[in-house]
Design a protein around this motif. Structure first.
Motif, short mmCIF file in Angstrom:
data_model
loop_
_atom_site.label_atom_id
_atom_site.label_comp_id
_atom_site.label_asym_id
_atom_site.label_seq_id
_atom_site.Cartn_x
_atom_site.Cartn_y
_atom_site.Cartn_z
N ARG A 121 0.83 -1.21 0.00
CA ARG A 121 0.00 0.00 0.00
C ARG A 121 0.86 1.26 0.00
N VAL A 122 1.84 1.29 0.89
CA VAL A 122 2.70 2.46 1.01
C VAL A 122 3.52 2.63 -0.27
N GLY A 123 4.02 1.54 -0.82
CA GLY A 123 4.79 1.62 -2.06
C GLY A 123 3.96 2.15 -3.21
N ARG A 124 2.73 1.67 -3.32
CA ARG A 124 1.83 2.15 -4.39
C ARG A 124 1.52 3.63 -4.20
N ARG A 125 1.21 4.02 -2.99
CA ARG A 125 0.91 5.42 -2.70
C ARG A 125 2.11 6.30 -3.00
N ASP A 126 3.30 5.86 -2.62
CA ASP A 126 4.50 6.65 -2.88
C ASP A 126 4.79 6.79 -4.38
N ARG A 127 4.58 5.72 -5.13
CA ARG A 127 4.79 5.81 -6.59
C ARG A 127 3.81 6.80 -7.22
N LEU A 128 2.55 6.73 -6.80
CA LEU A 128 1.56 7.67 -7.31
C LEU A 128 1.90 9.10 -6.88
N HIS A 129 2.38 9.25 -5.67
CA HIS A 129 2.76 10.56 -5.17
C HIS A 129 3.92 11.13 -5.99
N HIS A 130 4.88 10.29 -6.34
CA HIS A 130 6.00 10.75 -7.17
C HIS A 130 5.51 11.23 -8.54
N VAL A 131 4.56 10.51 -9.11
CA VAL A 131 4.00 10.94 -10.40
C VAL A 131 3.30 12.29 -10.23
N ARG A 132 2.52 12.44 -9.18
CA ARG A 132 1.83 13.71 -8.94
C ARG A 132 2.83 14.84 -8.73
N VAL A 133 3.90 14.58 -8.01
CA VAL A 133 4.93 15.60 -7.82
C VAL A 133 5.51 16.00 -9.17
N GLY A 134 5.76 15.04 -10.04
CA GLY A 134 6.24 15.36 -11.39
C GLY A 134 5.28 16.24 -12.15
N VAL A 135 3.99 15.96 -12.01
CA VAL A 135 2.96 16.74 -12.69
C VAL A 135 2.96 18.19 -12.18
N ILE A 136 3.03 18.38 -10.87
CA ILE A 136 2.98 19.75 -10.35
C ILE A 136 4.31 20.49 -10.56
N VAL A 137 5.42 19.76 -10.60
CA VAL A 137 6.70 20.40 -10.94
C VAL A 137 6.63 20.95 -12.36
N LEU A 138 6.09 20.16 -13.27
CA LEU A 138 5.94 20.61 -14.66
C LEU A 138 5.00 21.81 -14.73
N ALA A 139 3.89 21.76 -14.01
CA ALA A 139 2.95 22.90 -13.99
C ALA A 139 3.64 24.16 -13.48
N SER A 140 4.37 24.03 -12.39
CA SER A 140 5.09 25.17 -11.82
C SER A 140 6.11 25.73 -12.80
N THR A 141 6.82 24.85 -13.48
CA THR A 141 7.82 25.26 -14.47
C THR A 141 7.16 26.02 -15.60
N LEU A 142 6.03 25.52 -16.08
CA LEU A 142 5.32 26.20 -17.19
C LEU A 142 4.82 27.57 -16.73
N PHE A 143 4.35 27.69 -15.50
CA PHE A 143 3.92 28.98 -14.99
C PHE A 143 5.11 29.96 -14.91
N ALA A 144 6.26 29.46 -14.48
CA ALA A 144 7.44 30.31 -14.41
C ALA A 144 7.87 30.79 -15.79
N VAL A 145 7.80 29.89 -16.77
CA VAL A 145 8.13 30.27 -18.15
C VAL A 145 7.15 31.33 -18.63
N ALA A 146 5.86 31.13 -18.37
CA ALA A 146 4.84 32.09 -18.79
C ALA A 146 5.08 33.46 -18.16
N LEU A 147 5.53 33.47 -16.92
CA LEU A 147 5.79 34.72 -16.22
C LEU A 147 6.89 35.53 -16.89
N THR A 148 7.82 34.84 -17.49
CA THR A 148 8.96 35.54 -18.12
C THR A 148 8.67 35.99 -19.55
N ARG A 149 7.53 35.64 -20.12
CA ARG A 149 7.22 36.00 -21.51
C ARG A 149 6.54 37.32 -21.60
#
Length: 149
Positions: A121-149
């Motif tokens: 259970r913990v392993g599955r939750r952690d793997r899903l959490h890592h994917v979600r972290v990747g998704v929000i890191v990408l979102a944050s990066t895109l927002f930062a890029v947009a801010l500089t345009r």
């Protein structure tokens, strides 16, 4: 006004990313070194605290992204803002459908004794959490890029 909104969005989402990244990369691995009961108790306490705060943070971030999309019509950074906002929607959906049910079971775990399938259970939750972290890191990066345009 749009510039202020963009900066606030980047900061709010960026701090959220920092919290989620720290939990995924540092806090959970440290907790997993505790004996089973200690690790589960600590994860349960963390799930209860973050379970009260993070829904507002995620939905607030998603709302800021959506408002930025509306205000950024015609701007060069619009595609980055739209994609970042959509990724935040994906992260909220992942949370509601995949992560919250597991986190709720951990938070509500009765005291004493680890369930037999704890590691799975913990392993599955952690793997899903890592994917979600990747998704929000990408979102944050895109927002930062947009801010500089």
């Amino acid at each position: 006004m749009q510039d202020a909104l963009a900066v606030i969005t980047v900061v709010v989402v960026g701090v959220m990313v920092g919290v989620e990244f720290a939990v995924a990369v540092f806090v959970n691995p440290i907790l997993d070194r505790l004996p089973d009961d200690g690790a589960l108790a600590a994860r349960g306490a963390g799930a209860r605290v973050l379970g009260r705060v993070m829904p507002f943070w995620y939905i607030g971030s998603m709302t800021l992204g959506a408002v930025w999309v509306v205000m950024a019509r015609g701007d060069d950074g619009l595609p980055f803002v739209v994609t970042g906002a959509l990724l935040l929607v994906v992260s909220v959906m992942m949370s509601a459908v995949l992560l919250v049910p597991v986190g709720s079971r951990v938070a509500a775990r009765p005291q004493g004794g680890a369930p037999e399938d704890r590691k799975e259970r913990v392993g599955r939750r952690d793997r899903l959490h890592h994917v979600r972290v990747g998704v929000i890191v990408l979102a944050s990066t895109l927002f930062a890029v947009a801010l500089t345009r």
